[in-house]
Design a protein around this motif. Structure first.
Motif, PDB file in Angstrom:
ATOM      1  N   ALA A 132     -63.437 -41.190  -4.507  1.00 39.17           N
ATOM      2  CA  ALA A 132     -61.984 -41.145  -4.393  1.00 39.17           C
ATOM      3  C   ALA A 132     -61.381 -42.547  -4.426  1.00 39.17           C
ATOM      4  O   ALA A 132     -60.433 -42.814  -5.186  1.00 39.17           O
ATOM      5  N   LEU A 133     -61.926 -43.455  -3.624  1.00 36.61           N
ATOM      6  CA  LEU A 133     -61.388 -44.812  -3.602  1.00 36.61           C
ATOM      7  C   LEU A 133     -61.602 -45.516  -4.934  1.00 36.61           C
ATOM      8  O   LEU A 133     -60.735 -46.259  -5.410  1.00 36.61           O
ATOM      9  N   ARG A 134     -62.760 -45.278  -5.556  1.00 37.47           N
ATOM     10  CA  ARG A 134     -63.006 -45.893  -6.851  1.00 37.47           C
ATOM     11  C   ARG A 134     -61.998 -45.382  -7.892  1.00 37.47           C
ATOM     12  O   ARG A 134     -61.592 -46.119  -8.792  1.00 37.47           O
ATOM     13  N   GLY A 135     -61.576 -44.131  -7.744  1.00 35.56           N
ATOM     14  CA  GLY A 135     -60.554 -43.600  -8.631  1.00 35.56           C
ATOM     15  C   GLY A 135     -59.246 -44.358  -8.512  1.00 35.56           C
ATOM     16  O   GLY A 135     -58.596 -44.670  -9.529  1.00 35.56           O
ATOM     17  N   ASP A 287     -65.991 -39.144   9.766  1.00 30.24           N
ATOM     18  CA  ASP A 287     -65.691 -39.881   8.538  1.00 30.24           C
ATOM     19  C   ASP A 287     -64.188 -39.954   8.315  1.00 30.24           C
ATOM     20  O   ASP A 287     -63.460 -38.979   8.541  1.00 30.24           O
ATOM     21  N   THR A 288     -63.730 -41.116   7.851  1.00 33.54           N
ATOM     22  CA  THR A 288     -62.338 -41.273   7.446  1.00 33.54           C
ATOM     23  C   THR A 288     -62.283 -42.045   6.137  1.00 33.54           C
ATOM     24  O   THR A 288     -63.167 -42.851   5.836  1.00 33.54           O
ATOM     25  N   CYS A 289     -61.236 -41.781   5.369  1.00 37.85           N
ATOM     26  CA  CYS A 289     -60.987 -42.487   4.119  1.00 37.85           C
ATOM     27  C   CYS A 289     -59.478 -42.680   4.034  1.00 37.85           C
ATOM     28  O   CYS A 289     -58.721 -41.705   4.119  1.00 37.85           O
ATOM     29  N   GLU A 290     -59.044 -43.921   3.881  1.00 43.36           N
ATOM     30  CA  GLU A 290     -57.628 -44.228   3.978  1.00 43.36           C
ATOM     31  C   GLU A 290     -57.171 -45.157   2.859  1.00 43.36           C
ATOM     32  O   GLU A 290     -57.950 -45.963   2.338  1.00 43.36           O
ATOM     33  N   LEU A 291     -55.873 -45.054   2.549  1.00 45.80           N
ATOM     34  CA  LEU A 291     -55.224 -45.921   1.578  1.00 45.80           C
ATOM     35  C   LEU A 291     -53.979 -46.503   2.240  1.00 45.80           C
ATOM     36  O   LEU A 291     -53.223 -45.776   2.905  1.00 45.80           O
ATOM     37  N   VAL A 300     -47.054 -47.426   4.628  1.00 47.03           N
ATOM     38  CA  VAL A 300     -47.523 -46.046   4.578  1.00 47.03           C
ATOM     39  C   VAL A 300     -49.051 -46.037   4.570  1.00 47.03           C
ATOM     40  O   VAL A 300     -49.677 -46.696   3.729  1.00 47.03           O
ATOM     41  N   ASN A 301     -49.643 -45.305   5.483  1.00 47.55           N
ATOM     42  CA  ASN A 301     -51.095 -45.144   5.561  1.00 47.55           C
ATOM     43  C   ASN A 301     -51.445 -43.706   5.193  1.00 47.55           C
ATOM     44  O   ASN A 301     -51.035 -42.764   5.878  1.00 47.55           O
ATOM     45  N   ARG A 302     -52.172 -43.536   4.121  1.00 43.17           N
ATOM     46  CA  ARG A 302     -52.509 -42.205   3.641  1.00 43.17           C
ATOM     47  C   ARG A 302     -53.941 -41.840   4.006  1.00 43.17           C
ATOM     48  O   ARG A 302     -54.865 -42.615   3.794  1.00 43.17           O
TER      49      ARG A 302
END
Length: 360
Positions: A132-135, A287-291, A300-302
């Motif tokens: 996802a992050l690489r996307g 687990d967490t994954c954030e943008l 904004v933190n997604r």
């Protein structure tokens, strides 16, 4: 016809390799281990048709094998990978790639000479969060990643005392080389820039303290020197101007085990993180994954929602090896990336030993 796979090593990582190869539709035709009884037990458990007491015996008896997984102590990664490449087999090698960058260069030379694929189990690249992050990175949402922080730290995570993990001759090092996944993942997100300077320190506090042993059940051996580090901290600057800081440990005074990469880009930032309730026990992790972005003048933190992946991409990584052999997917990792990573690992140890910055 399904790709034919052979496995060298009947250790704990076998379960993930086997599941991944079969998820890709491959046939696991044989397993080899110097402890032939262990090979036979693993063959029975995983419904592998044949078991052998040596890699040579396996390859001689099963010439149809096209790809080989190497799941053995670090010292034997390079020799076995080279042997299998020279036998005309594709190789999927457990991490670390080898004891040092020089050995990786020899592995790459063998792969180039034989035209066979050489891949490594950098499984954290295969996590849903990483995809996802690489996307977002590939789409340009992040911009240039200026800086990143790679962390895999444990409070009580020494994997046994006197075993191969804690003997430099067999392992190449301690947590820095054992838990190099987040350093690799950070480099992957950053685009594997050319390293320029490394400054680092290692610490051996607690490396002989059995109160800091992890939960993996590896038996202790008396009378053996534990001569690897317990923790490593450092900074890498790159020729591009990017910078990476790293913190890796089996045993140091932190709150709990944390596995993470955080990065700051020219347009957005992000983070992938696993926090453990109990060191080393995946079932206790979150687990967490954030943008992190700026929108309409607001911070904004997604939360990036991805499928649950308790095994940290281990199965998906092995699956990618087979699909890459078959030309159905691009490989998630390449030998030149492994070489850059090991050059940085070597430089961290060299800097820690000399007390000075190391130029690459």
């Amino acid at each position: 016809m399904p790709t034919k796979i052979g496995i060298i090593g009947a250790g704990g990582m076998l379960q993930y390799h086997a599941a991944g190869f079969r998820a890709a539709g491959a046939d696991i035709v044989a397993i080899a281990d110097l402890n032939e009884a262990a090979a036979k037990a693993a063959a029975a458990e995983w419904a592998i048709p044949a078991a052998y007491g040596s890699p040579e015996a396996m390859i001689e008896a099963c010439p149809e094998i096209e790809g080989v997984a190497v799941i053995v102590p670090n010292k034997f990664h390079a020799p076995l990978a080279i042997q299998m490449l020279e036998a005309g087999k594709h190789v999927f090698c457990e991490k670390p790639p080898a004891l040092n960058a020089g050995e990786v260069e020899q592995m790459i030379a063998a792969a180039d000479k034989t035209g066979k694929r050489l891949m490594f189990n950098f499984n954290n690249r295969a996590r849903p969060e990483s995809f996802a992050l690489r996307g977002y990175i590939d789409s340009g949402t992040i911009g240039t990643i200026n800086s990143a922080q790679a962390k895999w730290v444990r409070r009580t995570g020494i994997p046994g005392f006197g075993g191969w993990f804690t003997q430099r001759e067999l392992s190449g090092g301690g947590p820095l080389i054992d838990l190099l996944h987040m350093i690799d993942l950070a480099l992957y997100f950053m685009g594997f820039p050319e390293p320029a300077v490394v400054l680092a320190r290692t610490f051996d506090d607690f490396i002989n303290d059995k109160g800091f042993k992890g939960p993996w059940g590896i038996p202790d051996r008396e009378g053996v020197v534990n001569d690897v580090e317990a923790a490593a901290h450092g900074m890498v600057t790159f020729k591009t101007g990017q910078v990476l800081t790293l913190q890796v440990s089996w045993a140091e005074m932190i709150k709990r085990e944390e596995v993470s990469v955080t990065f700051q880009g020219s347009q957005a930032g992000g983070k992938i993180e696993r926090l453990f309730g109990v060191d080393g026990v995946d079932e206790t992790s979150i687990d967490t994954c954030e943008l992190y972005v700026q929108e309409n003048g607001n911070s904004v933190n997604r939360d990036i929602i991805t499928p649950v992946c308790e095994d940290m991409g281990r199965i998906r990584s092995a699956e990618n090896f087979v699909l890459a052999i078959e030309g159905k997917e691009d490989p998630i990792n390449t030998p030149d990336q492994a070489l850059k990573l090991m050059k940085i690992i070597d430089a961290v140890y060299a800097s820690a030993k000399s007390g000075k910055a190391v130029e690459l």
